[in-house]
Scaffold this active site. Structure first.
Site, mmCIF file in Angstrom:
data_model
loop_
_atom_site.group_PDB
_atom_site.id
_atom_site.type_symbol
_atom_site.label_atom_id
_atom_site.label_comp_id
_atom_site.label_asym_id
_atom_site.label_seq_id
_atom_site.Cartn_x
_atom_site.Cartn_y
_atom_site.Cartn_z
ATOM 1 N N PHE A 135 0.828 -1.147 0.077
ATOM 2 C CA PHE A 135 -0.013 0.032 -0.293
ATOM 3 C C PHE A 135 0.851 0.992 -0.160
ATOM 4 O O PHE A 135 1.961 1.125 0.366
ATOM 5 C CB PHE A 135 -0.885 -0.101 1.009
ATOM 6 C CG PHE A 135 -2.456 0.103 0.931
ATOM 7 C CD1 PHE A 135 -3.023 -1.177 0.285
ATOM 8 C CD2 PHE A 135 -3.215 0.985 0.890
ATOM 9 C CE1 PHE A 135 -4.185 -1.324 0.159
ATOM 10 C CE2 PHE A 135 -4.379 1.141 0.742
ATOM 11 C CZ PHE A 135 -4.916 0.086 0.300
ATOM 12 N N GLN A 180 -7.759 14.774 3.800
ATOM 13 C CA GLN A 180 -6.888 13.902 2.623
ATOM 14 C C GLN A 180 -7.841 13.841 1.371
ATOM 15 O O GLN A 180 -9.033 13.678 1.489
ATOM 16 C CB GLN A 180 -6.759 12.613 3.183
ATOM 17 C CG GLN A 180 -6.034 11.645 2.062
ATOM 18 C CD GLN A 180 -5.504 10.349 2.888
ATOM 19 O OE1 GLN A 180 -6.234 9.379 3.654
ATOM 20 N NE2 GLN A 180 -4.246 10.370 3.109
ATOM 21 N N HIS A 235 -11.537 12.766 0.915
ATOM 22 C CA HIS A 235 -11.664 11.253 1.206
ATOM 23 C C HIS A 235 -11.601 11.171 3.033
ATOM 24 O O HIS A 235 -12.421 10.276 3.260
ATOM 25 C CB HIS A 235 -10.443 10.342 0.775
ATOM 26 C CG HIS A 235 -10.541 9.047 1.022
ATOM 27 N ND1 HIS A 235 -11.461 8.248 0.782
ATOM 28 C CD2 HIS A 235 -9.454 8.201 1.959
ATOM 29 C CE1 HIS A 235 -11.431 7.090 1.093
ATOM 30 N NE2 HIS A 235 -10.153 7.045 1.761
ATOM 31 N N GLU A 258 -6.739 2.107 -3.251
ATOM 32 C CA GLU A 258 -5.351 2.213 -3.383
ATOM 33 C C GLU A 258 -4.720 0.594 -3.576
ATOM 34 O O GLU A 258 -3.763 0.549 -4.444
ATOM 35 C CB GLU A 258 -4.760 2.850 -2.113
ATOM 36 C CG GLU A 258 -3.473 3.237 -2.420
ATOM 37 C CD GLU A 258 -2.931 3.945 -1.119
ATOM 38 O OE1 GLU A 258 -3.515 4.982 -0.765
ATOM 39 O OE2 GLU A 258 -1.657 3.766 -0.667
#
Lengths: 119, 576, 233
Positions: free
Chosen positions: B122, B235, B347, B250
């Site tokens: 990630f 974010q 987000h 992601e």
């Protein structure tokens, strides 16, 4: 909550299981039936030929089972269908009675006919 | 108009039924406290379920060289050195416990051939440490926790909206909520309150968040005279479906997806030559936006491509089935055959209700605790994420601090007593509802929301500057003033009044959005997700500190700052 | 392009009986039915009431009857609806609270009856319980369920018998029974082994059509039956 009619007894597992068992028996017997009736021999059907077969005890047993399983299988299936579309408890009880009584009558009539058949 | 009032008494009250709320509820209920959860939606509808890619923990199933230090360093560096390092140290340790606890609760994790929990890479994480369940990790965690709450007989008050927090002599004494289904005020008296009310993506036009993510907890806390922390750090997720902003995990890049601009170029090589698409989110989102601003979007428009076609049908179907399903449903693209059009999307809120690492809410720069008041999850600011959160750390934070705060709250409630009700809070709640039901204004609440979302998108987005921010501040202040006088709702009934609910939410959005903007104006540096084109460098000397902001009754905003806890890692340049 | 939406309206506070109200909406590429409903709420008629949250087919709030079929409003593209006329009704089989909002309490209560939680008797290991990727695969699809209620709403057996557990609760039971880590299958199978449990399913398979997550629910109910039959044999 509104009470709806349902048959007494267990979970329904056995009834369901018999439905499957009868399906297997019916599939096999139907194949034999078709073979004997239409493909073995010269293919012409006459009353005498059928009557001759029905006199033998083996065929009697096979046909009585055929009758019982066929009726059970058909009526169970029909009841399953109707159960989904009849929501009223009284009508459910009524239809169930008709099906059960009709099935019993046909079983009795059929058994008497086959057992007593002498050609 | 008289509003019906109903009173309840519970040992503990939890507001919000996402991962943090349900985990805290589980802690209290399994200790036999009388526990109630107040939630705006049915518990399984909470937006934790929207999280897709994974939950972090350095259990080293795939990369045995992973360690607590590595996880801590990645998180500190990801936070752009604004995260509190004592809390992060606790977090990475407890994270491991959380994963095994989840597994023992029956969470269906994707597996490795040896039967252990699978882990995928990630953004911003050095090692593969995202434990996942295909691309629906948040969904399975949320449902598993709900199942556990059912087992432990937690009382849920579904479709209740929190209106105010009761504080009696500076201690939390309960909450007041609106029963959406039947109408009416419900006053919940309790020994301890926990807020797990989630984020506020709905302040923006393009967001990955649910329609319910309106930051109700933040506004409620501000109205009670308590501060919020670091709200300027919002974010922006690099990959939302074009136009809708709905999340593309992601994990899609973790599985090897490429970002392509209008020239077909893998542009991330310019911005993060080493990590490429797996740079931290602030960096990737800024890179995409730069490409778009410089005219290299697809056909010059405001989106780029996320290309998964080279992964092959089998991998996509196995690891990213939901992403494919949503791409087909929402943008009409099958990722097996074609690249997905994406754009950055609002987000996650790094900031929130300030807490210490025990989950206790604090009320000033000296870390003074508000007795009986706890917060966890996205609504809280511990602060683990500092100026930028790493993917998969949010599910982990919500779960781990849900548990920690829940346990501490349980301990507190065992010894505490019920306090007298806070009449002012009841009045505040009643006024909010009555104003809307009785007001005969002329502007529908949606018009305020629309303008707020557009303003935040135009002026408080990925790249910020003083001029835009000041304009935004005055627009939003004006909107709130007008809202108080002229707002209109069409539905004046008591029964399931969605119109009333949305109007209350719009007011919440207007309340804390002003703090986001004011905090952004004050912070004259660029750090993590907060990027000022007029101050493009990080300023460690003046700004390695957290923002605390209060809102007075007249709407004016007061600031104070509190130092960042630095234990192991001094701030250094952040390169990927 | 314009489309008309004919929407079921009923507010028991003031309406004597339900009625349909027609709205006209300008449809654009990418607009979902939920977008259209929001548009009506926000621009035309704020009294229109429905449930919604995530708008990305994961929260399960917005299941409704759309031109005769139950599905999620957020996963229905307006352009994909062939007709220019869209009839929107609440989920059938539930009681209407207001407009498109139905009472889901019964749905969740049924879920609670099948012991919908992981049951183990042996103490857990220090780390994770092991499970092969194949065994995970076996429960993965069932874990997709978002509890939207569309399946129950499409099931004629559920309409006929309010006591029937219904496809969602049975699917939940399957998910746990099929989990190699779970040790509560016997308790759960004893619950679903009932006239109103697995045996009430008649393979109509409407639930599979209605499921917005494409879960093969009927197949899983059949597997539950297999578990029961194998248990008895």
């Amino acid at each position: 909550m509104k009470k709806t009619f349902r048959r007494s007894g267990n979970s329904g597992a056995l009834a369901w299981f018999f439905h499957r068992l009868t399906a297997i028996y019916l599939a096999v017997v139907l194949l034999i039936h078709f073979a004997v009736m239409h493909f073995i021999g010269d293919g012409t059907l006459t009353y005498d030929k059928v009557a001759a077969r029905l006199v033998s005890p083996g065929w009697k047993i096979l046909d009585i089972l055929f009758l019982y399983t066929g009726l059970y299988h058909g009526l169970y299936g029909l009841w399953n269908l109707l159960e989904d579309y009849i929501h009223n408890a009284f009508w459910r009880a009524f239809i169930y009675f008709i099906l059960a009584f009709g099935g019993f009558a046909l079983v009795t009539l059929g058994t008497i006919t086959i057992v007593n058949f002498r050609g | 108009m008289e509003l019906e009032k109903t009173y309840h008494k519970y040992d503990v009250i939890i507001v919000g039924a996402g991962l943090a709320g349900e985990r805290a509820a589980l802690a209290a209920a399994s200790s036999n406290l009388k526990t109630a959860v107040i939630t705006k939606v049915y518990p399984t509808r909470s937006h934790s379920g929207g999280a897709q890619g994974g939950i972090s923990a350095a259990i080293g199933n795939v990369d045995p060289e992973d360690s607590l230090e590595a996880h801590m360093w990645d998180t500190v560096k990801g936070s752009d050195f604004l995260g509190d390092q004592d809390a992060i140290e606790l977090f990475v340790e407890e994270a491991i416990k959380t994963i095994y606890e989840y597994e023992h609760m029956g969470v269906p994790f994707s597996r490795l051939p040896n039967g252990k929990i699978a882990q995928r890479p990630f953004g911003g994480h050095t090692y593969r440490r995202a434990c996942y369940s295909a691309d629906k990790t948040g969904h399975v965690l949320l449902h598993t926790l709900y199942e556990q709450c059912v087992k432990h007989q937690v009382s849920f008050y579904n479709e209740f909206l929190v209106l105010s927090l009761m504080l009696t002599d500076g201690q939390a004494s309960g909450i007041v909520a609106w029963d959406l289904r039947n109408g009416g005020l419900h006053i919940f008296r309790t020994k301890a309150v926990l807020f797990a009310t989630g984020g506020y993506g709905r302040a923006y036009k393009i967001t990955s968040n649910a329609l319910s993510n309106t930051g109700d907890g933040l506004a409620t806390v501000l109205e009670a005279g308590l501060p919020v922390e670091d709200l300027e750090f919002v974010q922006f997720h690099p990959t939302g479906y074009y136009r809708q902003g709905i999340l593309v995990t992601e994990g899609a890049r973790g599985e090897g997806g490429h970002l392509l601009n209008g020239e077909g170029d893998r542009f991330m090589k310019k911005y993060a030559p080493e990590r490429m698409e797996l740079g931290p989110r602030d960096l990737v989102a800024r890179s995409i936006w730069t490409e778009i601003l410089e005219g290299r979007g697809i056909d010059g428009k405001d989106y780029v491509y996320l290309d998964l076609t080279h992964l092959g049908a089998e991998k996509i179907m196995e690891r990213l089935p939901q992403i494919r399903d949503l791409a087909i449903s929402f943008v009409g693209v099958d990722p097996i055959k074609d690249p997905i059009p994406i754009q950055p999307t609002a987000h996650y809120s790094m900031g929130g209700i300030p807490t210490n690492k025990r989950g206790e809410v604090i009320k000033d720069a000296q870390n003074t605790v508000v007795p009986g008041f706890y917060a966890a999850g996205e609504a809280a600011c511990v602060s683990i994420h500092g100026a930028n959160r790493l993917g998969t750390n949010s599910l982990q934070e919500a779960s781990t601090f849900g548990r920690i705060a829940g346990n501490n709250m349980t301990e507190y409630a065992r010894k505490a007593d019920f306090l007298p009700v806070d009449e002012k809070a009841i009045k505040r709640a009643e006024d909010k509802v009555r104003r809307l039901l009785e007001n005969d204004g002329k502007t529908h609440h949606y018009d305020y929301k629309k303008e707020l979302q557009q303003t935040m998108y135009d002026k408080v987005w990925i790249f910020r500057n003083e001029k835009d921010l000041k304009e935004a501040a005055s627009i939003v202040k004006g909107l709130e003033e007008d809202f108080m006088k002229n707002v209109k709702i069409d539905d004046k009934g008591m029964l399931f009044n969605l119109d009333l609910q949305e109007a209350l939410e719009v007011h919440n959005l207007l309340t804390f959005s002003q703090i986001i903007i004011a905090g952004a104006i004050n912070r004259k540096e660029s750090r993590g997700a907060h990027y000022r084109t007029d101050y493009p460098k990080r300023d460690d000397k003046n700004w390695t500190k957290h923002t605390l902001a209060w809102r007075a009754e007249d709407g004016s905003i007061k600031f104070d700052y509190k130092p960042v806890v630095i234990t192991k890692y001094q701030p250094t340049e952040r390169k990927y | 392009m314009k489309k008309t939406l004919e929407i079921f309206r009923y507010n028991p506070e003031k309406d004597e009986k339900p009625y349909f109200k027609t709205y006209e909406v300008e449809v654009y590429e990418g607009m979902t039915l939920l977008d259209a409903l929001n548009h009506i709420r926000w621009e035309q008629d704020g009294t229109l009431t429905y449930r919604r949250s995530c708008r990305s087919a994961i929260c399960g709030s917005c299941a409704m009857k759309i031109n005769g079929k139950t599905y999620l409003a957020c996963k229905t593209q307006m352009m994909d609806i062939k007709s220019d006329h869209v009839k929107v009704e609440p989920l059938p089989g539930y009681e209407v609270i207001k407009d498109l909002v139905v009472d889901m309490d019964n749905f969740f209560d049924k879920l609670k009856r099948v012991k919908p939680y992981h049951i183990t008797h042996t103490p857990p290991p220090e780390k994770e319980r092991l499970q092969s990727p194949e065994d995970f695969h076996y429960i993965n699809e069932a874990a997709d369920c978002i509890l939207c209620g569309a399946c129950v709403s499409a099931c004629p057996s559920a309409w006929a018998d309010k006591e029937y557990l219904g496809p969602a609760a049975l699917l939940k039971a399957y998910k746990f029974c099929a989990d190699t880590r779970d040790e509560g299958a016997d308790e759960r199978l004893a619950i679903v082994n009932d006239r109103n449990g697995v045996w009430r399913c008649h393979y109509t398979a409407n639930c599979m059509d209605a499921c917005p997550k494409d879960i093969k629910i009927t197949d899983f109910i059949a597997r539950l039956r297999n578990m029961l039959v194998q248990d008895k044999l």
